[in-house]
Design an enzyme around this catalytic site. Structure first.
Site, PDB file in Angstrom:
ATOM      1  N   HIS A  62       1.063  -1.209  -0.032  1.00  0.00           N
ATOM      2  CA  HIS A  62      -0.028  -0.030  -0.051  1.00  0.00           C
ATOM      3  C   HIS A  62       0.971   0.988   0.199  1.00  0.00           C
ATOM      4  CE1 HIS A  62      -2.782   3.443   0.997  1.00  0.00           C
ATOM      5  NE2 HIS A  62      -1.971   3.627   2.660  1.00  0.00           N
ATOM      6  N   HIS A  86       4.666   6.747   5.523  1.00  0.00           N
ATOM      7  CA  HIS A  86       3.346   7.345   5.662  1.00  0.00           C
ATOM      8  C   HIS A  86       2.791   6.435   7.395  1.00  0.00           C
ATOM      9  CE1 HIS A  86       0.528   5.397   2.965  1.00  0.00           C
ATOM     10  NE2 HIS A  86       0.206   5.908   4.064  1.00  0.00           N
ATOM     11  N   GLU A  90       2.243   5.492  13.148  1.00  0.00           N
ATOM     12  CA  GLU A  90       0.167   4.774  13.385  1.00  0.00           C
ATOM     13  C   GLU A  90       0.910   3.178  13.474  1.00  0.00           C
ATOM     14  OE1 GLU A  90      -4.172   5.102  11.719  1.00  0.00           O
ATOM     15  OE2 GLU A  90      -2.144   6.155  10.934  1.00  0.00           O
ATOM     16  N   ASP A  91       1.343   2.903  12.980  1.00  0.00           N
ATOM     17  CA  ASP A  91       1.082   1.112  12.747  1.00  0.00           C
ATOM     18  C   ASP A  91       2.867   0.269  13.355  1.00  0.00           C
ATOM     19  OD1 ASP A  91      -1.368   1.448  12.177  1.00  0.00           O
ATOM     20  OD2 ASP A  91      -1.454   1.362   9.862  1.00  0.00           O
ATOM     21  N   ASP A 153      -2.464   8.301  -0.842  1.00  0.00           N
ATOM     22  CA  ASP A 153      -2.909   7.900   0.161  1.00  0.00           C
ATOM     23  C   ASP A 153      -4.581   7.293   0.017  1.00  0.00           C
ATOM     24  OD1 ASP A 153      -3.480   6.104   2.636  1.00  0.00           O
ATOM     25  OD2 ASP A 153      -3.784   7.379   3.777  1.00  0.00           O
ATOM     26  N   ASP A 273     -27.151  14.960 -24.025  1.00  0.00           N
ATOM     27  CA  ASP A 273     -27.423  16.077 -25.476  1.00  0.00           C
ATOM     28  C   ASP A 273     -26.337  17.191 -25.659  1.00  0.00           C
ATOM     29  OD1 ASP A 273     -28.668  16.408 -27.502  1.00  0.00           O
ATOM     30  OD2 ASP A 273     -29.592  17.805 -26.875  1.00  0.00           O
TER      31      ASP A 273
END
Length: 719
Positions: A62, A86, A90-91, A153, A273
């Site tokens: 990712h 990035h 956080e992870d 992201d 149209d």
């Protein structure tokens, strides 16, 4: 570094295909920078080891895909490295210090700007999302690359949304349509915006997306020959005028079709149209020459020409737009622009990034984005609530603008439906705060007047004029809302201090003293015990219902006498209200009290005194908490307008509503709302909400209504 892997040169022969694809896209960077990008992949892959996406793929795929999207835009190495990392803060166990040591402060700042605030505690998810988004916007104000990473992201997440459960898909899609697609548009990144909108539409309304997509494909299949003929005719005419140009047909997206069907109440056939074409030439002067050429080929439609080259959109977009009457009787929409303008229109702030620096020249989208972000940073400084700040940002993300002229000839771009008051605040906060009227194209008009593109607007001010709470009902821009709310909060504090002073004086008077008789040392001791810094904070707390005035009064008297506080006696002296205390007084919607009514106040925590009529059915419940009941009465000279409701029974026939409304207006009352309570063939019951001065004024309104001859009954509601 404990969390990172040792620095070893990356062997290209063992790189996964998705990393090789990123390396290829980043080939415009110097070799040393490409090596840093590959090192970032190595660090990110080590940090995310063992983690997988919902689809089952290794998680590192990712961030590498996000970096690839940014490499396609030609962004610098720091942005691409930050994109790869990035999600690490956080992870993973990777720390900011690790990133700083390996890649420098700029990369660490970018990664931190994108990181969510999951580790902080919030009362609910909405608050967490709002605070996270606010943090991202402020980081973006410092460095616009933060939002470029976040948009890439979000784009990759939307492309791979199928692995999520249905509820998550809907939530993410709605957020994309409400926030991220408009931000991409605000930054001039139309290519990103279009894909985000269509992916969001497909996830949020899959059936509608499928039906519209199929109908677009069918319509285009039937129209290919017509499109080809018009395209050839345009190219031939431009060549005859010796104007080198590229002519391409434009196809409306499913989201664009759906939005126009919903907002403009048009059918699919009406929207399809229309034939769309883009003409790309070499210079701005050639744009105007090409405009003349296409106008000589097909007749232009009156009032359908827009010059966004002379007056660019707020996001820096530049182009000439014209509508022509085509050979088959159908409208032809033509956009004419240079290759540079086309690049900026598609990529916005990211256009030609490799050739721009902070010190060098910025494209028009970058210059406009910096102005917007500067205004955002200024707005958030005066908006303590994250949710309120996000609301203001959403308001400023309107896709359409109106372009207005100041008396000096400057051009201001404001969101669609902006009022003269929005214009005043756009000029300067002080102009908005003291505005009283506007002169629009030399005609005197009220501040709530909606403005249209091309108007010349002059704001009339008065030193004594101040913001009015009613202004919040019609302003559109976030800047105007923030400034008005800021003033009203300051006003509320001043009103609260004044009213709290009266309430405390009343309570002290019942004990045979007053606030001036309380020694300064006693006040200071009480404030210290209550953890308050100033007397004004105590008085405001009393007015807002956070402290009971009787308890505070008795405590002060006890401290002065050296004794201990005990329950305060009940007092019967009433506080007079003049109508100027709107910052700390509110009026019960259950009974709508008016000057002239016998009233009682109930001290509600955080709201201050809520005024009710004595005969209000809720008063019996309030009296069970006597310490919160406040004796109040109307002053002899009460100011302002007050809400009242009339229940009117009428004969049901044409024109009856207009007759009743005219009678109410003739009594100098302003109607706020009308609704039918009951209705049949013979009769109807209407509920009118209006503004009146007092009971006598309301009685005059009722008399006039009853004289109309179409009314069988008119009563104050509730009785």
């Amino acid at each position: 570094m404990t969390a990172t892997t040792p620095s070893v040169p990356v062997d290209p022969s063992v790189l996964p295909p998705y990393v090789l694809a990123l390396k290829e896209r980043a080939a415009y960077l110097p070799e040393a920078q490409v090596a840093r990008v590959l090192r970032a992949y190595e660090v990110g892959a080590h940090a995310h080891r063992g983690q997988a996406r919902k689809s089952g793929e290794p998680y590192i795929t990712h961030p590498v895909a996000v970096a690839g999207i940014l490499a396609e835009l030609g962004l610098d190495a720091e942005t691409i490295i930050s994109a790869i990392l990035h999600d690490t803060l956080e992870d993973t166990e990777l720390s900011r210090e690790d990133i700083t040591t390996e890649f420098g402060d700029a990369v660490a700042d970018l990664v931190d700007g994108v990181t969510k605030l999951d580790k902080m505690r919030f009362s609910n998810r909405q608050e967490a999302d709002a605070e996270s988004f606010r943090k991202m916007l402020l980081a973006m104000a410092r460095d616009i690359r933060v939002i470029l990473i976040k948009l890439a992201d979000r784009l990759h997440n939307m492309r791979t949304l199928g692995a999520k459960d249905a509820a998550s898909r809907r939530r993410i899609a709605r957020e994309t349509l409400e926030i991220y697609a408009p931000i991409a548009q605000r930054l001039g990144m139309n290519k990103f915006k279009a894909e985000l909108q269509d992916l969001g539409f497909r996830a949020l309304y899959p059936d509608r997306y499928r039906v519209i997509s199929e109908r677009i494909r069918a319509a285009l299949g039937n129209r290919r020959e017509v499109i080809s003929k018009i395209e050839h005719a345009l190219a031939t005419r431009l060549a005859a005028e010796h104007l080198p140009a590229k002519v391409v047909g434009r196809i409306k997206s499913p989201w664009s079709i759906y939005s126009k069907m919903r907002n403009e109440h048009k059918s699919f056939a009406q929207l399809m149209d229309v034939y769309g074409f883009r003409v790309v030439v070499d210079t701005a002067m050639s744009c105007y020459m090409a405009l003349g050429a296409v106008h000589s080929l097909y007749s232009p439609v009156d009032r359908r020409f827009k010059d966004f080259i002379a007056i660019p959109k707020a996001n820096g977009y530049q182009s000439l737009h014209t509508v022509l009457l085509g050979p088959f009787g159908a409208p032809i929409e033509v956009q004419i622009r240079t290759a540079e303008m086309d690049s900026v229109a598609e990529r916005g702030v990211a256009a030609h990034w490799a050739y721009k620096t902070d010190s060098g020249p910025a494209n028009s989208a970058q210059a406009r984005a910096r102005e917007w972000l500067s205004a955002l940073a200024d707005s958030q400084a005066h908006t303590p609530s994250s949710a309120e700040f996000i609301e203001n940002v959403k308001i400023d993300l309107f896709p359409d603008e109106v372009y207005l002229f100041t008396p000096r000839g400057d051009i201001l771009a404001l969101p669609r439906n902006s009022t003269a008051l929005d214009f005043a605040y756009a000029v300067h906060t002080d102009v908005g705060d003291h505005a009283v009227a506007a002169r629009v194209d030399k005609k005197l008009l009220p501040l709530r007047t909606r403005l249209e593109s091309g108007q010349l607007v002059e704001i009339i001010t008065a030193p004594s004029a101040v913001p009015n709470p009613a202004w919040l009902e019609f302003v559109v821009t976030g800047k105007a809302r923030t400034a008005i709310r800021q003033y009203l909060k300051h006003l509320q504090h001043e009103d609260a201090v004044d009213f709290g002073h009266r309430m405390l004086d009343r309570a002290l008077d019942a004990l045979g003293t007053n606030i001036d008789a309380i020694p300064v040392k006693v006040l200071e001791r009480f404030l210290e015990e209550a953890k308050l810094r100033r007397l004004e904070e105590l008085l405001a707390d009393i007015a807002l219902g956070n402290r009971m005035p009787d308890h505070v009064a008795h405590h002060l008297v006890a401290l002065r006498g050296g004794g201990r506080p005990h329950e305060a006696p009940h007092t019967h002296e009433n506080i007079r209200i003049t109508g100027a205390e709107r910052g700390v007084l509110s009026f019960g919607n259950c009974c709508h009290p008016l000057p002239g009514d016998e009233i009682i106040g109930y001290l509600s925590s955080g709201k201050g005194i809520v005024v009710h009529r004595v005969e209000c059915p809720n008063v019996a419940e309030f009296r069970k908490s006597p310490e919160r009941c406040v004796g109040i009465e109307w002053d002899r000279d009460v100011q302002g307008d007050y809400r009242a409701e009339l229940r009117i029974e009428v004969i049901n026939r044409p024109g009856v509503l207009a007759t009743v409304a005219a009678a109410i207006a003739a009594a100098d009352s302003n109607i706020e709302n009308v609704e039918y309570v009951e209705r049949d063939a013979a009769a109807a019951t209407l509920l009118f909400a209006m503004e009146v001065k007092n009971r006598k004024h309301l009685a005059d309104v009722i008399r006039r209504v009853r004289r109309t001859g179409v009314v069988s009954g008119a009563y104050r509601y509730p009785l």
